[in-house]
Design an enzyme around this catalytic site. Structure first.
Site, PDB file in Angstrom:
ATOM      1  N   GLY A  77       0.833  -1.196   0.000  1.00  0.00           N
ATOM      2  CA  GLY A  77       0.000   0.000   0.000  1.00  0.00           C
ATOM      3  C   GLY A  77       0.868   1.246   0.000  1.00  0.00           C
ATOM      4  O   GLY A  77       0.543   2.243  -0.641  1.00  0.00           O
ATOM      5  N   ASN A 157      -6.009   5.067   9.733  1.00  0.00           N
ATOM      6  CA  ASN A 157      -5.488   3.806  10.286  1.00  0.00           C
ATOM      7  C   ASN A 157      -5.442   3.793  11.803  1.00  0.00           C
ATOM      8  O   ASN A 157      -5.467   2.739  12.411  1.00  0.00           O
ATOM      9  CB  ASN A 157      -4.087   3.541   9.720  1.00  0.00           C
ATOM     10  CG  ASN A 157      -3.173   4.735   9.843  1.00  0.00           C
ATOM     11  OD1 ASN A 157      -3.524   5.835   9.411  1.00  0.00           O
ATOM     12  ND2 ASN A 157      -2.016   4.546  10.417  1.00  0.00           N
ATOM     13  N   THR A 243       8.876  -8.215 -12.633  1.00  0.00           N
ATOM     14  CA  THR A 243       8.075  -9.416 -12.890  1.00  0.00           C
ATOM     15  C   THR A 243       6.929  -9.497 -11.890  1.00  0.00           C
ATOM     16  O   THR A 243       7.125  -9.321 -10.688  1.00  0.00           O
ATOM     17  CB  THR A 243       8.973 -10.668 -12.782  1.00  0.00           C
ATOM     18  OG1 THR A 243      10.000 -10.537 -13.746  1.00  0.00           O
ATOM     19  CG2 THR A 243       8.191 -11.945 -13.029  1.00  0.00           C
ATOM     20  N   CYS A 331       3.505   1.512  12.362  1.00  0.00           N
ATOM     21  CA  CYS A 331       4.743   2.048  11.811  1.00  0.00           C
ATOM     22  C   CYS A 331       5.386   3.097  12.715  1.00  0.00           C
ATOM     23  O   CYS A 331       6.466   3.547  12.444  1.00  0.00           O
ATOM     24  CB  CYS A 331       4.470   2.695  10.452  1.00  0.00           C
ATOM     25  SG  CYS A 331       3.484   1.675   9.395  1.00  0.00           S
TER      26      CYS A 331
END
Lengths: 387, 86
Positions: A77, A157, A243, A331
């Protein structure tokens, strides 16, 4: 000292959710069956590409996007937020170099804004009211002729407040300005539909809805230019080289579908449990403060400040009792300052360090809530009665 | 994390008073061990029991209105401890 407890109650689903066993199965199978590079021209490569495209279609459809090509897979995110802000700022720099965001955004947005400021962009940080809501009037006033992007999170959050995104995006569009929303906390918890929201860019992360870590997505509305952050191959229509993580992408699609199937009933169930917990704690601690909006909030989020205690002490003691919670964003546990979100609400000094975030999830039971309430009451009482 | 703020300010105040102290932080998430040469513990919430050294309650540091008073009394305690060492 952290010691193992006999019970284990996980109330930190806003930080991350455990991967659903059905999702694990999809990832395992995909890791074996679709191990080729989706960019390869051979059969197994094409099969991997088809599997990824099918997942892309499912994700696009789940959020109301009009075409699968509007989904750009990222590794998180945070990367989606970075791509939205930096990618659109760079693509639109000829039009202007001014962005608008709110002061309670996740650091994935705030720190990206600080980076943009360091390279010559200007950013206006909108204040919020006591509930964490951004004022549409203040947004209107902040828009300038050189504003190129508004980024306001769908839900916060830490405190779970849900922003009036349709109104805010309409204001941005009335001025010809792009609108991004970080919906990482909302997707899978409440209905999120691109058309209803009217956004141009929207960030999503799989691990917040029982999907794997390491996979996220940015919705980019058709016709919106975003320059890549990662250069290399032409994956993701040239917007994100590398990828593709096919098992992660398939796991994300499966997790999102499962979450949406569960959503209406699960939202009600979590809201009831959350309200029950809130009512028990508030009746015990009448001077506690609910952080965030009383009703416009995520159904699984409870953020409560207790007077004259430090949330970290509460967390430590809860952890010793087997209850895992948080004091805000996962965080910012290293920060010595109270959370920027709690500060922005104007929480008084006696309460600002005592904010406990409890976020419920599909494994949370009534028994868990009763036990958690009992333990929290006991620990907060002990902490408050010290001196 | 209040402990870091308190530790830094206390060290600064002691420096101004000409007191030489060394502040160590105990991260209880990792371990509750502290050096046996420690002279004084300031705990942010009740944790240590039956220690043979003084333990000061650091809860007032959570309230900006009370913290200045606690710094004053802590410095007095430190002065007293240091005078005993001499």
């Amino acid at each position: 000292m952290n010691t193992a407890a006999e019970i284990s109650i996980y109330l930190d689903h806003a930080a991350t959710t455990p991967v659903d066993p059905q999702v694990v199965e999809v990832i395992q199978t995909a890791s074996i069956s679709f191990s080729s590079n989706p960019s390869s021209l051979h059969s197994s490569g094409r099969e991997a590409a088809r599997a990824a495209d099918q997942a892309r279609t499912q994700i696009a459809s789940a959020i109301g996007a009009s075409s699968p090509g509007e989904i750009v897979f990222t590794a998180s995110g945070s990367e989606a937020d970075n791509l939205a802000l930096i990618g659109s700022a760079r693509a639109n720099q000829q039009r202007g170099r001014h962005l608008i965001t709110s002061c309670i955004e996740h650091h994935a947005v705030l720190h990206t804004c600080h980076h943009l400021e360091s390279v010559g962009y200007e950013v206006t940080y909108l204040p919020v009211d006591e509930y964490g809501l951004v004022s549409p009037e203040k947004l209107s006033e902040a828009i300038r002729p050189d504003t190129i992007l508004v980024s306001i999170m769908h839900s916060n959050n830490e405190i779970g407040t849900i922003q009036p995104i349709p109104e805010l995006s309409r204001i941005a569009h009335d001025h010809g300005v792009l609108f991004h929303s970080d919906a990482v906390q909302s997707v899978g918890q409440i209905p999120v539909n691109i058309v209803d929201l009217g956004v141009d860019l929207l960030s999503v992360s799989a691990h917040k809805f029982y999907g794997p870590k390491g996979i996220g997505a940015l919705y980019v509305s058709d016709g919106v230019d975003v320059l890549p952050l990662v250069y290399g191959g032409g994956q993701e229509a040239g917007r994100r080289a590398g990828t593709e993580n096919v098992p992660g992408i398939m796991g994300m699609a499966k997790a999102l579908n499962l979450s949406l199937e569960r959503l209406p009933k699960e939202s009600d169930r979590l809201r009831n449990l959350r309200d029950h917990l809130l009512s028990r704690l508030c009746s015990e601690f009448t001077d506690s403060k609910l952080n965030g909006h009383p009703t416009l909030r995520l159904p699984n989020n409870l953020n409560l400040s207790f007077k004259d205690i430090e949330a970290e002490a509460l967390l430590l003691l809860l952890n010793q009792q087997g209850i895992e919670a948080s004091m805000g964003s996962a965080c910012n546990s290293e920060s010595i300052e109270p959370s920027h979100v709690i500060r922005a609400l104007g929480v008084p000094p006696g309460w600002e360090r005592g904010a406990l975030r409890l976020s419920l999830g599909k494994s949370t039971t009534e028994e868990d809530i009763n036990l958690a309430a009992e333990k929290i009451i006991q620990i907060v009482r002990n902490l408050q009665h010290q001196v | 994390m209040t402990m870091v703020r308190v530790g830094e300010k206390l060290a600064e105040l002691c420096r101004k008073e000409g007191l030489t102290i060394s502040v160590k932080y105990v991260d209880l998430w990792v371990s509750d061990y502290f050096l046996p040469t420690t002279d004084l513990v300031v705990e942010m919430f009740p944790y240590y029991k039956n220690l043979s050294i003084p333990v000061v309650d650091g809860k007032p540091f959570l309230n900006p209105l009370l913290e200045d008073g606690l710094y004053v009394s802590l410095i007095e305690t430190i002065k007293e401890l240091l005078s005993k060492k001499i």
